[in-house]
Design a protein around this motif. Structure first.
Motif, PDB file in Angstrom:
ATOM      1  N   UNK D 219       0.847  -1.190   0.000  1.00  0.00           N
ATOM      2  CA  UNK D 219       0.000   0.000   0.000  1.00  0.00           C
ATOM      3  C   UNK D 219       0.882   1.239   0.000  1.00  0.00           C
ATOM      4  N   UNK D 220       0.415   2.274  -0.677  1.00  0.00           N
ATOM      5  CA  UNK D 220       1.108   3.564  -0.590  1.00  0.00           C
ATOM      6  C   UNK D 220       1.828   4.021  -1.845  1.00  0.00           C
ATOM      7  N   UNK D 221       1.891   3.194  -2.882  1.00  0.00           N
ATOM      8  CA  UNK D 221       2.590   3.635  -4.093  1.00  0.00           C
ATOM      9  C   UNK D 221       1.667   4.442  -5.006  1.00  0.00           C
ATOM     10  N   UNK D 278     -12.650  -6.098  -4.802  1.00  0.00           N
ATOM     11  CA  UNK D 278     -11.593  -5.273  -5.407  1.00  0.00           C
ATOM     12  C   UNK D 278     -12.094  -4.588  -6.686  1.00  0.00           C
ATOM     13  N   UNK D 279     -13.244  -3.923  -6.564  1.00  0.00           N
ATOM     14  CA  UNK D 279     -13.732  -3.137  -7.700  1.00  0.00           C
ATOM     15  C   UNK D 279     -12.687  -2.108  -8.136  1.00  0.00           C
ATOM     16  N   UNK D 280     -11.942  -1.629  -7.150  1.00  0.00           N
ATOM     17  CA  UNK D 280     -10.990  -0.544  -7.409  1.00  0.00           C
ATOM     18  C   UNK D 280      -9.757  -1.010  -8.165  1.00  0.00           C
ATOM     19  N   UNK D 281      -9.559  -2.308  -8.278  1.00  0.00           N
ATOM     20  CA  UNK D 281      -8.351  -2.792  -8.960  1.00  0.00           C
ATOM     21  C   UNK D 281      -7.089  -2.437  -8.209  1.00  0.00           C
ATOM     22  N   UNK D 282      -7.206  -2.319  -6.903  1.00  0.00           N
ATOM     23  CA  UNK D 282      -5.995  -2.128  -6.096  1.00  0.00           C
ATOM     24  C   UNK D 282      -5.482  -0.706  -6.019  1.00  0.00           C
ATOM     25  N   UNK D 283      -6.277   0.239  -6.482  1.00  0.00           N
ATOM     26  CA  UNK D 283      -5.816   1.637  -6.485  1.00  0.00           C
ATOM     27  C   UNK D 283      -6.950   2.568  -6.060  1.00  0.00           C
ATOM     28  N   UNK D 284      -6.708   3.385  -5.053  1.00  0.00           N
ATOM     29  CA  UNK D 284      -7.678   4.389  -4.598  1.00  0.00           C
ATOM     30  C   UNK D 284      -6.999   5.746  -4.551  1.00  0.00           C
ATOM     31  N   UNK D 285      -7.582   6.716  -5.206  1.00  0.00           N
ATOM     32  CA  UNK D 285      -6.988   8.059  -5.212  1.00  0.00           C
ATOM     33  C   UNK D 285      -5.632   8.068  -5.890  1.00  0.00           C
ATOM     34  N   UNK D 286      -5.384   7.054  -6.716  1.00  0.00           N
ATOM     35  CA  UNK D 286      -4.117   6.996  -7.431  1.00  0.00           C
ATOM     36  C   UNK D 286      -3.006   6.313  -6.647  1.00  0.00           C
ATOM     37  N   UNK D 287      -3.358   5.754  -5.480  1.00  0.00           N
ATOM     38  CA  UNK D 287      -2.373   5.128  -4.583  1.00  0.00           C
ATOM     39  C   UNK D 287      -2.756   3.676  -4.362  1.00  0.00           C
ATOM     40  N   UNK D 288      -1.771   2.801  -4.349  1.00  0.00           N
ATOM     41  CA  UNK D 288      -2.043   1.370  -4.182  1.00  0.00           C
ATOM     42  C   UNK D 288      -2.616   1.081  -2.800  1.00  0.00           C
ATOM     43  N   UNK D 289      -3.542   0.102  -2.766  1.00  0.00           N
ATOM     44  CA  UNK D 289      -4.198  -0.270  -1.508  1.00  0.00           C
ATOM     45  C   UNK D 289      -3.519  -1.463  -0.848  1.00  0.00           C
TER      46      UNK D 289
END
Lengths: 366, 366, 366, 366
Positions: D219-221, D278-289
């Motif tokens: 998370x955080x990238x 994981x609708x978001x595909x592992x990315x929220x706000x442009x940052x990995x979850x």
């Protein structure tokens, strides 16, 4: 570096003109969690602020900085920081003379030739007023350095005014904040005061040399071969208004040395390598050695002077120009905090770059 | 500028080490339609090539450039150009001494401290051999300039070796290609030959000052405030190996002048503004004036010398080092074509940048 | 593109948070001489402004833009332009709930995980309020396009809300400005109004698809292979809040076609090539063909909803969250002017890039 | 991203044409100390290599990579890495037909319109052969990821050919390497084989959809708001030849969802947040979850087909074209390793960027 931005990861974009409503710095890549407030930045702006004594322009600007973004509850959030300074003392006087004539030695003519128009009010974007934004960004950089790498110290001072250099044997760091020239040589300060006062009365101006040092910078910063630490310092300093030369360590004097003389010999101390000298100015191969980083730059005399000079108008007519306005007889004085700001920004930038590309992979000797 | 790339639109990325299989320059942003072949680039590489006389390293490298991409039927296509130079004379000798010891004044120690390892063969990436790639890119830049803005001429020459400066009254441009030092002063050339020969025999080396001028550059190039023409020239020159100082126009001497003296007064000529002098070195406010652009830079003496110097090993033991190898007693000589190459690249880059942002919106005087 | 900046030559850096004092765009690389004033930019901001009808957030922001730099006497000067929008309706209500809990589907959690802290007031920097700065920059880009390449027109509209797509046979461009959804299908607009009203009452939200077209773009824009026109459009659209997909021309449908079907056959018209179809969406090999550029992007439903969802707190405790605040039931509506702004910026950027690298070297057919 | 370079800190510049002597990738910003050799990179190139079965072009290229710089004694040194692949099977046949005619749906016409000339041999720079350089760079990126963040895994596979999508209920990761289409659905593989064989015999081609996932990404990238992780993935994928669409997570389908449906609810697991979906595909706000990153992209059918299509010549004459040559009936197949390479590069780049700007300042939940 490109157009109005400098820096690789710690990226500072400045905006604003001498006589527009405001100017500022949009700072990107700021590390999160840095404690910062307007007062911390203000202390550096106050150092550069005009009108503090008779040796700087009489324009009265509080140069009060506002943090408009990127800080929440006293800490940086990691998002872009906007530092804005409102202009308050733009005199609505007649600029007619400057509007039509080009000051010799000034960017008036080249801005017109490049862009087809220019904001002639106080020099517009070419004014050294832009450097206030740099000093604000430098204040933020200093805070970030204090957060990430405590112990790094950046200090600038004047070592020459016109032909009058300081006497290094009188170098006293404690003197730097005690005179209007930020010089470590108290005797020179007195001499310069009289010299500059006379120049000012004569409607003339003079150049200067500023030295900026950074202490406590760890070995390993700098990204060869085009993001070398000295490359970026050179660019940073040369981008300051009126700067015509930059050198690192022995600089031009190193051309006169032999290889035997120039070698900073290395011994082993308790905490790592110890050097016998610092001809290199703390940088080898574009990477910091851990020694003091030493940079000097030359500032030319202000071109806005009361003595008439020959020039032409926009229409191509030959004429003379006298610049009345409010101008610094020696812009080198206020270049001291600007040079410090640029150095702080470059070092922070390289600290982040190094952390990004290299992390803790660096080699330990012994 | 960042890491191994320089330039904004005309972007040159160099790669390769002193003793790897090859080195080169990946050049992006090249204008399409430029007539170019390997011979055109080779002429500049030949100027920098080692082993041409006793004053440069005896390493024998043909430095033959190959164009691997971006050119079709003798013209650039607008895609990235790869210029490769194969290394052929990497001696497989024992580097044991250098592998464990750090040369004082050399990047050996900082590369190790930064990256945790280094390619010690001939200095690896920190070797001035990297500059061959710059010269190749510069050859391409010259061809593009000839295509887009015929009449621009870039020339470098040596103006000082050690403490011995040329006599400007003997300045003769025709001499520059007639001596191994690329100096316009034939008397200095003879003096330097004897001086450098003795230094070489003594196992010593010496620094130098190179001047690079660009003639025929139109007014208006340079992108204030961080992509100023002088900012980019300063960065370009400071990024060259062993360079410790850069100045534009009067440079450090401008600090000694008054505003009255420093003013390049302007008259009106048949083709536009005419200046009474060129203290500014052809750049005002970071933008070209149309005058000759004048830059000087100082090169320190080679740190690889035969005289023993004190140093430490990777393990932290104190010792002495003598660098045998094949080294230039005055690296400043071969820095001349490198400085020219950097100047050509910077000017082309700014020509493209200006064309992109401004086009033909520039102002005409008169 | 990096951090808070997008664009190559026309570079837009945005700053500001949802509930800070102001937000804005620092725009660099602006061509000089472009006629611009605040009213011109304001018209586009008014299109995006919240609180205009019941289908958008009830936050009342005038979104009044101020030009703080880079414009003099009604024209751009070629220096950096600062566009500032002050926030006026930041309610000082209690954010306690959001401060401790993470909204599922929102950037709350990732900002915290990345930066170690976040500005929870209205989403801080992750709020779609940032897009106001984009729209302001887009207004400036449109003015520059009108100056440099009159005839380029950029228009966005909604083509799908939730599962309800428009009927292309009813496509009427004149309808786009006649309904709150910026849709060309008047029937869909009525259907969507009822649908969205119900969702809003249910405390729910829904996604949408927006199409943005650019007409009149000349052939030749786009810089292969990593600055392709479609690459930059994809990045620009994907950078908009809540966007999860981007396609050019036939997009995903092109995967279902054969080569025979997908070929946009070419004939010769009076003014150059004429294509039988536009499966390519106006871009081949990353370069514009001269046809209409067609891009679509999908916006996910707002995560800030009144229906309770399971989540955790900063302390790691499991809980539920209901987001009260003032939120858009379909953020896709206000994404229309944002998508237009991004398209305008990308096209201007590539116009400048092309002019810089290529100039008038492009080929003419026939 | 600009012109021929992609990446912020891990910067890949590719060069070379389909039928030039060689092509390659100049890779800058490589972390030091990464164990790498040619064999490691070769394994990925072998996956993309042409001529491996009847479903890809019959051009026979060994695609043997050479590391020319930046690696010493089996480890990266932190300097720029040159990866070169020599072309060996450029047939010296007559390109006359393609030299004068433009293939519909191909970059032939736009390269000519942009640059005024083009390398028509095999498509020159616009050829998908350029992607070999990406795969080589991707191999280096994978090695660096393994060094810095072991456990990150990047995998691509085909999920649709023409109108024929896989059946997700048959998804078997073990199948991916067992068929020429890199598909996890063994039944689809058989179906596609017959389908594609027929298309090939018909002188036709077809599009495809590829999915690329990255597992184990912390998370955080991702760097809001213009260097978002999904922004950079979208740009990276859209820059691949023939790609017309990119989506993250649910992508276009997310437009059809309500906020209630789309919420990936969060619970607390032993190692941190656990998501219900994981609708978001592992990315929220442009940052990995920290979830799996999921990306899909659509590849259009090859435009080089044996079926005649209407077109024009450089001279503007209307005609027909049949492309003989050696071409892939479904370029989507070889796009699988290319998509993987781009994903690996983007993730490494963001790992370095995050390390640079943020370091270990990220927040821990619980």
């Amino acid at each position: 570096m490109s157009l109005n931005t400098f820096g690789h990861l710690f990226r500072v974009t400045t905006w604003g003109e001498s006589h527009g409503p405001a100017l500022g710095a949009t700072v990107d890549g700021v590390p999160p969690g840095v404690a910062i407030d307007e007062a911390q930045i203000q202390q550096w702006l106050d150092k550069r602020k005009p009108g503090q004594n008779k040796f700087t322009t009489q324009r009265r600007e509080p140069d009060a900085v506002k943090i408009l973004s990127g800080v929440f509850e006293g800490r940086t959030t990691g998002t872009s920081v906007q530092l804005m300074i409102e202009n308050t003392d733009q005199r609505s006087k007649d600029y007619g003379d400057i509007a039509q004539k080009f000051r010799p030695g000034h960017a008036d003519i080249t801005y017109f030739q490049k862009y087809g128009l220019r904001d002639y009010r106080g020099g517009g974007r070419s004014s050294a007023r832009e450097t206030a934004a740099r000093v604000a960004a430098g204040g933020l950089a200093r805070a970030a350095l204090a957060h990430l790498a405590p112990g790094i110290e950046v200090q600038g001072y004047m070592v020459q005014m016109g032909p009058k250099a300081i006497d290094r044997s009188r170098f006293d760091r404690a003197q730097i904040d005690q005179n209007p020239f930020w010089t470590p040589d108290a005797v020179a300060a007195e001499d310069w005061a009289a010299y500059l006062d006379q120049l000012r009365k004569d409607g003339n101006s003079v150049g200067a040399v500023i030295e900026v040092v950074a202490r406590g910078v760890p070995a390993g910063l700098g990204a060869p071969v085009y993001g070398k630490l000295d490359t970026d310092i050179a660019a940073a300093m040369m981008s300051i208004n009126a700067v015509k030369a930059v050198e690192i360590g022995d600089g031009f004097a190193s051309a006169t040395l032999t290889g035997v003389e120039n070698a900073d010999e290395i011994a082993m101390g308790p905490d790592g390598p110890v050097y016998s000298s610092n001809h290199a100015g703390g940088i080898l191969g574009g990477i910091s050695t851990g020694q003091e980083i030493v940079c000097r730059f030359a500032v030319k005399p202000t071109s806005s002077i009361l003595t008439p000079r020959k020039t032409i108008t926009v229409a191509g007519e030959e004429t003379e120009i006298v610049t009345k306005g409010r101008h610094d007889p020696c812009v080198g004085i206020r270049a001291v905090p600007v040079g410090e700001a640029m150095m702080a920004c470059v070092i922070l930038d390289h600290l982040l770059l190094h952390r990004g590309q290299v992390g803790d992979a660096g080699g330990v000797i012994g």
